[in-house]
Write a protein that holds these residues in place. Structure first.
Motif, PDB file in Angstrom:
ATOM      1  N   ALA A 102       0.856  -1.200   0.000  1.00 18.17           N
ATOM      2  CA  ALA A 102       0.000   0.000   0.000  1.00 18.17           C
ATOM      3  C   ALA A 102       0.886   1.242   0.000  1.00 18.17           C
ATOM      4  O   ALA A 102       1.904   1.279   0.694  1.00 18.17           O
ATOM      5  N   ASN A 103       0.481   2.241  -0.788  1.00 21.03           N
ATOM      6  CA  ASN A 103       1.286   3.471  -0.830  1.00 21.03           C
ATOM      7  C   ASN A 103       0.647   4.597  -0.019  1.00 21.03           C
ATOM      8  O   ASN A 103       1.019   5.759  -0.152  1.00 21.03           O
ATOM      9  N   GLY A 104      -0.332   4.246   0.796  1.00 21.57           N
ATOM     10  CA  GLY A 104      -0.971   5.226   1.676  1.00 21.57           C
ATOM     11  C   GLY A 104      -1.851   4.486   2.660  1.00 21.57           C
ATOM     12  O   GLY A 104      -2.086   3.279   2.512  1.00 21.57           O
ATOM     13  N   PHE A 105      -2.368   5.227   3.651  1.00 20.49           N
ATOM     14  CA  PHE A 105      -3.184   4.559   4.665  1.00 20.49           C
ATOM     15  C   PHE A 105      -4.551   4.159   4.132  1.00 20.49           C
ATOM     16  O   PHE A 105      -5.081   3.113   4.491  1.00 20.49           O
ATOM     17  N   SER A 106      -5.118   5.023   3.270  1.00 18.76           N
ATOM     18  CA  SER A 106      -6.423   4.638   2.700  1.00 18.76           C
ATOM     19  C   SER A 106      -6.231   3.419   1.792  1.00 18.76           C
ATOM     20  O   SER A 106      -7.076   2.518   1.772  1.00 18.76           O
ATOM     21  N   ASP A 107      -5.101   3.383   1.080  1.00 21.78           N
ATOM     22  CA  ASP A 107      -4.800   2.219   0.229  1.00 21.78           C
ATOM     23  C   ASP A 107      -4.607   0.975   1.099  1.00 21.78           C
ATOM     24  O   ASP A 107      -5.082  -0.116   0.772  1.00 21.78           O
ATOM     25  N   PHE A 108      -3.928   1.167   2.250  1.00 23.44           N
ATOM     26  CA  PHE A 108      -3.706   0.038   3.157  1.00 23.44           C
ATOM     27  C   PHE A 108      -5.043  -0.564   3.587  1.00 23.44           C
ATOM     28  O   PHE A 108      -5.212  -1.789   3.575  1.00 23.44           O
ATOM     29  N   TRP A 109      -5.980   0.295   3.964  1.00 20.43           N
ATOM     30  CA  TRP A 109      -7.264  -0.223   4.449  1.00 20.43           C
ATOM     31  C   TRP A 109      -8.133  -0.776   3.331  1.00 20.43           C
ATOM     32  O   TRP A 109      -9.139  -1.444   3.605  1.00 20.43           O
TER      33      TRP A 109
ATOM     34  N   LYS B 256      -4.305  13.808  -7.784  1.00 22.92           N
ATOM     35  CA  LYS B 256      -4.020  12.457  -8.290  1.00 22.92           C
ATOM     36  C   LYS B 256      -3.230  12.536  -9.593  1.00 22.92           C
ATOM     37  O   LYS B 256      -3.624  13.217 -10.537  1.00 22.92           O
ATOM     38  N   ARG B 257      -2.090  11.870  -9.566  1.00 18.28           N
ATOM     39  CA  ARG B 257      -1.303  11.823 -10.804  1.00 18.28           C
ATOM     40  C   ARG B 257      -1.420  10.431 -11.418  1.00 18.28           C
ATOM     41  O   ARG B 257      -2.023   9.548 -10.822  1.00 18.28           O
ATOM     42  N   SER B 258      -0.839  10.278 -12.576  1.00 18.71           N
ATOM     43  CA  SER B 258      -0.934   8.957 -13.212  1.00 18.71           C
ATOM     44  C   SER B 258      -0.235   7.926 -12.321  1.00 18.71           C
ATOM     45  O   SER B 258       0.812   8.198 -11.726  1.00 18.71           O
ATOM     46  N   TYR B 259      -0.839   6.774 -12.224  1.00 18.72           N
ATOM     47  CA  TYR B 259      -0.400   5.753 -11.265  1.00 18.72           C
ATOM     48  C   TYR B 259       0.681   4.865 -11.870  1.00 18.72           C
ATOM     49  O   TYR B 259       0.463   4.184 -12.860  1.00 18.72           O
ATOM     50  N   ASN B 260       1.863   4.935 -11.292  1.00 11.75           N
ATOM     51  CA  ASN B 260       2.931   4.026 -11.717  1.00 11.75           C
ATOM     52  C   ASN B 260       3.492   3.344 -10.479  1.00 11.75           C
ATOM     53  O   ASN B 260       4.335   3.906  -9.774  1.00 11.75           O
ATOM     54  N   PRO B 261       3.024   2.147 -10.188  1.00 13.22           N
ATOM     55  CA  PRO B 261       3.437   1.512  -8.931  1.00 13.22           C
ATOM     56  C   PRO B 261       4.915   1.188  -8.858  1.00 13.22           C
ATOM     57  O   PRO B 261       5.442   0.943  -7.772  1.00 13.22           O
ATOM     58  N   LEU B 262       5.597   1.182  -9.998  1.00 10.94           N
ATOM     59  CA  LEU B 262       7.015   0.817  -9.969  1.00 10.94           C
ATOM     60  C   LEU B 262       7.944   2.028  -9.959  1.00 10.94           C
ATOM     61  O   LEU B 262       9.164   1.871 -10.071  1.00 10.94           O
ATOM     62  N   SER B 263       7.372   3.230  -9.834  1.00 12.63           N
ATOM     63  CA  SER B 263       8.239   4.420  -9.786  1.00 12.63           C
ATOM     64  C   SER B 263       8.956   4.480  -8.433  1.00 12.63           C
ATOM     65  O   SER B 263       8.475   3.931  -7.441  1.00 12.63           O
ATOM     66  N   ILE B 264      10.084   5.167  -8.429  1.00 12.90           N
ATOM     67  CA  ILE B 264      10.887   5.283  -7.198  1.00 12.90           C
ATOM     68  C   ILE B 264      10.085   5.962  -6.095  1.00 12.90           C
ATOM     69  O   ILE B 264      10.091   5.516  -4.946  1.00 12.90           O
ATOM     70  N   SER B 265       9.378   7.037  -6.474  1.00 12.82           N
ATOM     71  CA  SER B 265       8.629   7.775  -5.438  1.00 12.82           C
ATOM     72  C   SER B 265       7.552   6.872  -4.820  1.00 12.82           C
ATOM     73  O   SER B 265       7.311   6.925  -3.612  1.00 12.82           O
ATOM     74  N   ASN B 266       6.938   6.041  -5.646  1.00 16.65           N
ATOM     75  CA  ASN B 266       5.922   5.132  -5.113  1.00 16.65           C
ATOM     76  C   ASN B 266       6.557   4.088  -4.191  1.00 16.65           C
ATOM     77  O   ASN B 266       5.995   3.754  -3.130  1.00 16.65           O
ATOM     78  N   LEU B 267       7.729   3.591  -4.576  1.00 12.96           N
ATOM     79  CA  LEU B 267       8.416   2.600  -3.730  1.00 12.96           C
ATOM     80  C   LEU B 267       8.790   3.209  -2.380  1.00 12.96           C
ATOM     81  O   LEU B 267       8.669   2.551  -1.335  1.00 12.96           O
ATOM     82  N   ILE B 268       9.220   4.465  -2.407  1.00 11.92           N
ATOM     83  CA  ILE B 268       9.569   5.143  -1.142  1.00 11.92           C
ATOM     84  C   ILE B 268       8.312   5.276  -0.273  1.00 11.92           C
ATOM     85  O   ILE B 268       8.344   5.041   0.934  1.00 11.92           O
ATOM     86  N   ARG B 269       7.200   5.650  -0.927  1.00 13.24           N
ATOM     87  CA  ARG B 269       5.941   5.775  -0.170  1.00 13.24           C
ATOM     88  C   ARG B 269       5.547   4.434   0.444  1.00 13.24           C
ATOM     89  O   ARG B 269       5.123   4.356   1.600  1.00 13.24           O
TER      90      ARG B 269
END
Lengths: 486, 336
Positions: free
Chosen positions: A278-285, A356-369
C-alpha cells in the motif's frame, strides 16, 4: 475448533464426503428432499461444530439469529419511515448490547474504576467465539434490509446459515448478505473444479498459518515479553516479524475459510490484497481485512457523513471509524491507541493528499511511499500486540534508542520476507502482463492465487509436494489464530 | 456394458495418475527432507554401551535448530577422531546435547576437549540418553571402551525421579527401541519424508491434546537422597574399578520469568542434595550455572538455542559447548 486443527480437518472430511454423496444422489433422485438437503447439512454441521466447542456459544448464536431474523422481517414489512428507523435502531441496539455485554463489560468496569481511582472486580463472563464477526454480519443485514439493498430473507434456514456458516464464523471474512444469500438460494453444490481450486486456496492458507505465522510467533513472543533483554536490531526484527506474523496469520485464516467455502459451494471475495505494498493509509485499508474495512466504510463512515460534510467532519469521521475499529479488535487501551494512531495518520494523509497523478506503482517515489507506509504500519502494530500501553512504549523505545543485548537474527523472519517478496513479484509480473499497452487508467497491483489444473500429472504432483512441504515445515506448537480472540 | 467398462477404465486411470503423482511427490519430498531434516536410522547397539547408535557414517541434516549437515563416525557417533579400544582416555556420555547434531563434531564440547587436551576423547552421546540411561549403560560402556582417565556424563537436570532411579537400580529401566529391520527400516532409509510427515502429523494431532500439568507426587526427602546416592554409586563404581574418575556436569537452561528477565531455573535444594551425593561417591560435579550466567551477562549470549529456534531454549549451541569445554578442561587438568 480452528480451521487448521487436525480434528477439524478430519471433521471437515466427513462433511465433504456427505456433501459429495448427496451431490451424486442429486443426479439420480429428483426429490426436493435430496435436492435441497445440502444447505441443511451445512447448517447442522455449523451448529454441531459450535456445540462441540461450548453449547452456550450455540445458544448465543441462536438468539442473535432469531433476533435479527425477526427484526429483518419487521423492517421489510414496515411502511412508515419513522417506524422503520425505530425498528432498525432497536434491532441494532439489541445486537450491540449483546456484543457489549460479552466483550466490553469488564473493560468499561476496569476503566471507569480506574478513572474513579478505585479497582473493579472482574465479572466472569464467557466470550462467545466469533461474536464480533457474526454481530457485524447481523448488523449489516438489518442495514441492508432497511436501505432496501435486498428484501428480507424469508427462508429461516438460509438466514441461520448466513449467521453460523462455519468457515467464516470464527474469524471472518464478514460476508455480506448480497453475496451470501443468492449463493445459498441457488446452491451450486460440490463440483470437481471448485473443490480442487478450493483445496489449493486452503493449503495456501495453511502454509501461511502453520509454516510462516506460527514460526514467527515463537520469536515475537520471546522478544515482546522481554524487550530489554535484546539489542536494538533484534527488537526491530521482532517488530517486522510481528507485522508479517499478523498478516500471514489472518490472511492465512481468510484463505482457509475462502478455500473451504469454495470446496463446499460458496465463492467469497479475497480478504487481503498485498497490504504491505500500500502506498498510503487509505490504500492500506483497501487491502487489509477488506471485508471489515469495507464494512466500517459502508455502515459507519458513510452514515456519519463520510467526506461529504467538509474537511473537519471528514477528519472527525475518520478518527471515529478508526477508534471503533480499534475497540472492535479488542477491549483494551492498547487497541484504542492503535485505532487512534491509525486515525491520526489517515487524517494526516488526507491533509497532505496531492492531486491524483498517473499511477505508476514501480516508480521510485511510489516505492519510497510504500516503504514509509509499511514502516509506520509495522510500528503501529506494536500497541496492537503489546499487553499494555507501557509495554508498547517500551518496544518503541527499544527500536529508537540503541541498546545492547542478545542478538537473535531469526531465520523465519527472512523466510517470511522472502515469501512476501516472491508473492509480490508474482503479482507485479501478472499486473505488467495485464497492463501491457495500457497507458492510462491502469489498475492497482492485485494479489491472486496461483491455482494449478489438478487434472494434469505435473501440477498434481507439484500440489502434493506443496502439501507435504507445508506439513514438513509446519510448526505444531498449538498457536491460536490472532484474530480468533476478536 | 461398454459404457461401464469405459467409466471403470477412466476411474482406474485417474486413480493411477493420482497414485503415481503421490509417489513422485514423496520421492521429491524425501530428497528435500534429506537436505533439511534428516536424523537417520536407529540401530540397536549390541555392546549395550548405548541403547542404540546411528548407522556408520550416518548423514544428518537440520535447518530447524541451527543449520547443520554432518556425518557420524564409523561407529555411528559424533566424533572427529575415532580411537581403538584401549587408546581412549576420556569417554563422554550423554543425550542429544552431547550428540550435538546441530554442530560439526569439531565444535561440540567433546570435539573441543579432544582438540585442546593431549588425551584421546571419544563421545558416545546420543539422543534420548538421559542420566538414567547413561547410568544404566555405564558398565557396558566401560567394558566396551575402557577409558583410562575420565568418564564424563552430561545431564540437563539434577532433579531426578525416584521411581526412574529405582528402575535403573533394579535393572528394569526401559531400553529405547530401534526399528532396524523390516519394512520400517527400509521406509526410514529410502523414504525419509514418511518419517518426517508421520512425526509432524503426530505433533499436529497432539497439539490439541489436553496440556494440563501432571500431578507431582511429593517424595520423602530422605528417601530421595538415599536413592540418589545409590544411583550415583551405581554410576561411579564401574568407573572407579578401572581407575578412571567420573565427572558429571549439569547445564541448566535460562527461562524467562514473569518480569521479563532471563534467569537460570535451578532447584537449590535438589542441587545441594545432588552435590552432596556426588561428593560422597567421589564424583566430580560441575555446575555450569555460574559460567552460563557470566556468559550471558558479559557477552549477551545464551548457552541454549539457535537463531532459527526459540530464544534460550532447545539444545546447547556453540557458545554453550565452548563454556562447557572450558570448565571440563579446567576440571580435568585439576584432577589429572
Amino acid at each position: 475448533m480452528a480451521l487448521n486443527s487436525f480434528s477439524f480437518l478430519i471433521w471437515f472430511c466427513g462433511l465433504f464426503l456427505v456433501l459429495l454423496v448427496i451431490e451424486l444422489l442429486k443426479k439420480r433422485i429428483h426429490s426436493p428432499l435430496i435436492q435441497q438437503s445440502q444447505p441443511v447439512v451445512l447448517l447442522i454441521f455449523s451448529y454441531l461444530t459450535l456445540f462441540a466447542v461450548d453449547w452456550r456459544f450455540l445458544l448465543c448464536v441462536l438468539l442473535i439469529t432469531a433476533w435479527t431474523f425477526a427484526f429483518g422481517f419487521f423492517l421489510g414489512n414496515a411502511a412508515a419511515t419513522v417506524r422503520k428507523r425505530l425498528l432498525l435502531a432497536a434491532g441494532i441496539t439489541g445486537i450491540l448490547l449483546s456484543l457489549g455485554y460479552f466483550k466490553y463489560t469488564n473493560f468499561f468496569l476496569t476503566e471507569v474504576a480506574a478513572l474513579l481511582g478505585t479497582t473493579a472486580q472482574r465479572i466472569e463472563i464467557i466470550l462467545p467465539i466469533g461474536i464480533s464477526f457474526y454481530s457485524f454480519s447481523a448488523i449489516s443485514y438489518l442495514m441492508d434490509v432497511y436501505r432496501k439493498k435486498y428484501p428480507p430473507v424469508t427462508n429461516a434456514l438460509h438466514f441461520a446459515l448466513y449467521i453460523a456458516f462455519f468457515p467464516k464464523f470464527m474469524s471472518g471474512p464478514i460476508v455480506r448478505g448480497d453475496v451470501f444469500f443468492p449463493q445459498v438460494k441457488n446452491y451450486r453444490g460440490v463440483t470437481f473444479k471448485t473443490a480442487t481450486e478450493g483445496v489449493q486456496i486452503f493449503v495456501f492458507g495453511l502454509f501461511k498459518k502453520i509454516v510462516l505465522a506460527d514460526h514467527l510467533s515463537v520469536f515475537v513472543d520471546d522478544v515482546f515479553a522481554a524487550p530489554s533483554v535484546f539489542n536494538t536490531a533484534t527488537v526491530i526484527l521482532a517488530v517486522i516479524s510481528y507485522s508479517l506474523q499478523i498478516y500471514f496469520d489472518f490472511s492465512g485464516y481468510s484463505d482457509m475459510a475462502i478455500g473451504i467455502s469454495k470446496m463446499i459451494g460458496f465463492d467469497f471475495p479475497a480478504n487481503f490484497n498485498l497490504p504491505y505494498i500500500a502506498n498510503g493509509f487509505s490504500d492500506f485499508w483497501k487491502r487489509w481485512h477488506i471485508s471489515l474495512s469495507s464494512w466500517f466504510q459502508e455502515y459507519l463512515y458513510y452514515p456519519l457523513g463520510g467526506s461529504r460534510k467538509g474537511r473537519l467532519r471528514t477528519y472527525i469521521n475518520l478518527l471515529i471509524v478508526m477508534l471503533v475499529s480499534g475497540l472492535w479488535h479488542g477491549a483494551g487501551t492498547t487497541f484504542l491507541l492503535w485505532g487512534l494512531l491509525h486515525g491520526v495518520f489517515s487524517c494526516a494523509e488526507h491533509l497532505l493528499r496531492q492531486k491524483k497523478r498517473s499511477y505508476n506503482p514501480l516508480s521510485i517515489s511510489n516505492l519510497i511511499r510504500i516503504i514509509a507506509v509499511y514502516a509506520i504500519v509495522a510500528l503501529l502494530w506494536v500497541p496492537f500486540r503489546a499487553d499494555t500501553v507501557g509495554g508498547a512504549l517500551a518496544i518503541w523505545k527499544c527500536c529508537f534508542v540503541p541498546q545492547s543485548g542478545v542478538f537473535q537474527p531469526y531465520f523465519w523472519t527472512f523466510i517470511a520476507v522472502f515469501c512476501l517478496i516472491v508473492s509480490t513479484i508474482y503479482a507485479v509480473v501478472k499486473w505488467k502482463k495485464e497492463c501491457a499497452g495500457v497507458a492510462e487508467g491502469r489498475p492497482p497491483i492485485n494479489g491472486s492465487y496461483p491455482l494449478l489444473d489438478l487434472t494434469s500429472f505435473v501440477p498434481l504432483c507439484l500440489f502434493f509436494v506443496f502439501c507435504g512441504l507445508t506439513i514438513i515445515l509446519g510448526y505444531f506448537g498449538n498457536t491460536a489464530f490472532i484474530y480468533g480472540k476478536f | 456394458m461398454s459404457k461401464f467398462k469405459r467409466t471403470f477404465g477412466n476411474v482406474v486411470l485417474k486413480l493411477l495418475k493420482i497414485f503415481l503423482a503421490g509417489v513422485l511427490a514423496l520421492a521429491i519430498l524425501s530428497g528435500i527432507c534429506f537436505l533439511i531434516s534428516f536424523s537417520g536410522i536407529h540401530i540397536h547397539n549390541d555392546t549395550g554401551a548405548t541403547d542404540y547408535k546411528w548407522a556408520p557414517h550416518q548423514w544428518k541434516s537440520t535447518v530447524f535448530e541451527s543449520y547443520s549437515w554432518i556425518n557420524m563416525d564409523e561407529n555411528g557417533f559424533s566424533n572427529e577422531n575415532v580411537y581403538p579400544r584401549g587408546d581412549i582416555d576420556v569417554l563422554v556420555m550423554g543425550s542429544s546435547h552431547m550428540e550435538a547434531a546441530q554442530l560439526p563434531p569439531a565444535k561440540h564440547a567433546a570435539g573441543l576437549l579432544d582438540a585442546a587436551l593431549e588425551e584421546n576423547v571419544y563421545n558416545i552421546g546420543i539422543s534420548g540418553h538421559t542420566l538414567y540411561t547413561c547410568v544404566k549403560n555405564i558398565q557396558n560402556a566401560m567394558d566396551e571402551y575402557a577409558p583410562s582417565d575420565f568418564v564424563i556424563i552430561e545431564t540437563a537436570t539434577i532433579d531426578l525421579s525416584v521411581s526412574q532411579m529405582q528402575e535403573v537400580l533394579a535393572g528394569e529401566y526401559a531400553t529405547i527401541p530401534s526399528y532396524d529391520s523390516g519394512v520400517l527400516y527400509y521406509l526410514q532409509k529410502y523414504v525419509p519424508a514418511i518419517k518426517t510427515l508421520y512425526k509432524n502429523i503426530s505433533d499436529w494431532r497432539d497439539a490439541e491434546a489436553d496440556k494440563s500439568e501432571s500431578v507431582v507426587i511429593p517424595t520423602d526427602e530422605s528417601d530421595y537422597a538415599k536413592t540418589l546416592r545409590e544411583f550415583l554409586r551405581t554410576a561411579a563404581s564401574p568407573v572407579e574399578a578401572t581407575g578412571a574418575q567420573l565427572i558429571i556436569f549439569y547445564h541448566p537452561q535460562f527461562e524467562r520469568n514473569d518480569s521479563g528477565e532471563y534467569t537460570l531455573q535451578v532447584n537449590q535444594q535438589k542441587m545441594a542434595v545432588f552435590q552432596d551425593a556426588c561428593k560422597n561417591e567421589g564424583i566430580i560435579f560441575l555446575d555450569m550455572s555460574e559460567a552460563f550466567t557470566d556468559m550471558y551477562m558479559c557477552e549477551h549470549v545464551f548457552p541454549h538455542g539457535f537463531s532459527n529456534s526459540a530464544v534460550a531454549a532447545g539444545h546447547l549451541n556453540e557458545y554453550g559447548h565452548q563454556a562447557i569445554a572450558a570448565e571440563l578442561i579446567k576440571a580435568i587438568e585439576e584432577n589429572s
